[in-house]
Motif scaffolding. Sequence first.
Motif, short mmCIF file in Angstrom:
data_model
loop_
_atom_site.label_atom_id
_atom_site.label_comp_id
_atom_site.label_asym_id
_atom_site.label_seq_id
_atom_site.Cartn_x
_atom_site.Cartn_y
_atom_site.Cartn_z
N ARG A 9 6.20 -4.10 11.63
CA ARG A 9 6.14 -2.69 12.04
C ARG A 9 7.53 -2.06 11.97
NH1 ARG A 9 3.12 -4.48 16.38
NH2 ARG A 9 4.86 -4.05 17.74
N GLY A 10 8.55 -2.81 12.38
CA GLY A 10 9.92 -2.33 12.31
C GLY A 10 10.18 -1.11 13.17
N ASP A 11 9.43 -0.97 14.28
CA ASP A 11 9.59 0.22 15.11
C ASP A 11 10.46 -0.01 16.34
OD1 ASP A 11 7.86 -1.41 16.46
OD2 ASP A 11 6.24 0.05 16.62
N LEU A 40 -3.34 -17.61 4.20
CA LEU A 40 -2.84 -16.29 4.62
C LEU A 40 -2.98 -15.33 3.45
CD1 LEU A 40 -1.35 -14.67 6.84
CD2 LEU A 40 0.78 -15.43 5.83
N PHE A 41 -3.86 -14.34 3.59
CA PHE A 41 -4.07 -13.36 2.54
C PHE A 41 -3.67 -11.99 3.07
CE2 PHE A 41 -7.19 -16.64 1.33
CZ PHE A 41 -6.67 -16.95 0.09
N LEU A 42 -2.40 -11.70 3.02
CA LEU A 42 -1.91 -10.39 3.42
C LEU A 42 -1.65 -9.57 2.17
CD1 LEU A 42 0.60 -11.35 6.26
CD2 LEU A 42 -1.72 -10.49 6.51
N GLU A 43 -1.88 -8.30 2.27
CA GLU A 43 -1.66 -7.39 1.14
C GLU A 43 -0.18 -7.05 0.98
OE1 GLU A 43 -3.99 -6.24 -0.99
OE2 GLU A 43 -5.47 -7.48 0.02
N TYR A 44 0.66 -7.55 1.84
CA TYR A 44 2.08 -7.22 1.85
C TYR A 44 2.88 -8.49 2.10
CZ TYR A 44 0.25 -6.94 6.56
OH TYR A 44 -0.43 -7.20 7.71
N ARG A 45 4.13 -8.48 1.65
CA ARG A 45 4.99 -9.65 1.80
C ARG A 45 6.35 -9.30 2.37
NH1 ARG A 45 2.04 -13.85 2.32
NH2 ARG A 45 1.19 -14.76 0.47
N SER A 46 6.55 -8.04 2.77
CA SER A 46 7.83 -7.61 3.35
C SER A 46 7.57 -6.38 4.20
CB SER A 46 8.84 -7.29 2.26
OG SER A 46 8.43 -6.14 1.54
N ARG A 47 8.58 -5.96 4.95
CA ARG A 47 8.44 -4.76 5.78
C ARG A 47 8.20 -3.53 4.91
NH1 ARG A 47 13.23 -4.43 8.70
NH2 ARG A 47 12.39 -5.89 10.20
N ALA A 48 8.95 -3.42 3.82
CA ALA A 48 8.78 -2.27 2.93
C ALA A 48 7.37 -2.26 2.33
CB ALA A 48 9.84 -2.29 1.83
N ALA A 49 6.89 -3.40 1.91
CA ALA A 49 5.54 -3.49 1.34
C ALA A 49 4.49 -3.18 2.41
CB ALA A 49 5.30 -4.86 0.74
N TYR A 53 1.62 -0.32 2.38
CA TYR A 53 0.24 -0.71 2.65
C TYR A 53 -0.33 0.10 3.82
CZ TYR A 53 -3.51 -3.62 4.61
OH TYR A 53 -4.69 -4.07 5.14
N ALA A 54 0.44 0.23 4.91
CA ALA A 54 -0.03 0.95 6.10
C ALA A 54 -0.28 2.42 5.77
CB ALA A 54 0.99 0.82 7.22
N THR A 55 0.58 3.01 4.97
CA THR A 55 0.40 4.41 4.57
C THR A 55 -0.86 4.57 3.73
OG1 THR A 55 2.79 4.73 4.59
CG2 THR A 55 1.49 6.34 3.38
N HIS A 56 -1.05 3.64 2.81
CA HIS A 56 -2.21 3.69 1.90
C HIS A 56 -3.53 3.45 2.63
CE1 HIS A 56 -5.00 2.09 -1.16
NE2 HIS A 56 -4.44 3.03 -1.93
N THR A 57 -3.54 2.58 3.64
CA THR A 57 -4.79 2.21 4.34
C THR A 57 -4.95 2.92 5.67
OG1 THR A 57 -3.74 0.32 5.39
CG2 THR A 57 -4.85 -0.07 3.27
N ASN A 58 -4.00 3.79 6.03
CA ASN A 58 -4.01 4.46 7.33
C ASN A 58 -4.01 3.46 8.49
OD1 ASN A 58 -4.03 7.06 6.24
ND2 ASN A 58 -6.25 6.94 5.93
N SER A 59 -3.37 2.33 8.28
CA SER A 59 -3.23 1.32 9.33
C SER A 59 -1.90 1.56 10.04
CB SER A 59 -3.24 -0.08 8.71
OG SER A 59 -2.90 -1.05 9.66
N ASP A 60 -1.92 1.55 11.36
CA ASP A 60 -0.68 1.78 12.09
C ASP A 60 -0.08 0.50 12.63
OD1 ASP A 60 -2.59 1.32 13.97
OD2 ASP A 60 -2.00 2.95 15.30
N SER A 61 -0.74 -0.64 12.40
CA SER A 61 -0.22 -1.89 12.93
C SER A 61 -0.76 -3.07 12.14
CB SER A 61 -0.63 -2.04 14.39
OG SER A 61 -0.28 -3.30 14.87
N PRO A 62 0.08 -4.07 11.89
CA PRO A 62 -0.40 -5.28 11.21
C PRO A 62 -1.22 -6.17 12.13
CG PRO A 62 1.93 -5.50 11.72
CD PRO A 62 1.52 -4.11 12.11
N GLU A 63 -1.34 -5.78 13.42
CA GLU A 63 -2.04 -6.60 14.39
C GLU A 63 -3.42 -7.03 13.90
OE1 GLU A 63 -0.87 -7.69 17.40
OE2 GLU A 63 1.02 -6.72 17.01
#
Length: 170
Positions: A9-11, A40-49, A53-63
């Motif tokens: 999240r980096g917040d 582990l099948f995550l659509e992202y591999r870094s904070r920037a990714a 991903y969060a912007t594209h999927t309207n997800s506000d948390s990796p939780e």
Amino acid sequence: MQILSTELRGDQPSPILDDAETADAVRCSDAVLNRLGIRLFLEYRSRAAYKRYATHTNSDSPEGDLDGYRAELASRERSEAIAGYRGVACDVRNLIFAARYKPELIIRDAAQGIVEVVKNKEHCLLSDRPVTSAGLTMAELVDWWGFRDGEYGRPRDDQVDRLRAKLTTQ
């Protein structure tokens, strides 16, 4: 997984890990989970990714993405807490050390080998992790201390120094 979620999240005001280190944490989590047979099948591999991903999927948390992995790890931890220690089968169940004053113990469950420190608990260290057949290594002890002390973000040398200081003052 909590550290990974927080770092992705980096917040927080001052993240513990930079983007490259967060990517390393994802890779390490992936490797550990793979060893446990959890993919582990995550659509992202870094904070920037993750941000993309969060912007594209309207997800506000990796939780939510990590919930399934947390559930599987919790399930494994519960099963290993029963089978992994083997209490009365001669494996170490309770590790109490560095006591300044003799701890007073009571037996909570004799069949499972569960004891509780009821006096002088603040004057000793209690490991809550299983000891492998290889024994307790200094690296494992420092890892345990870092998480117990809540200082896992500190450099390794600082963790070692703080543990050494605790052991010598006990």
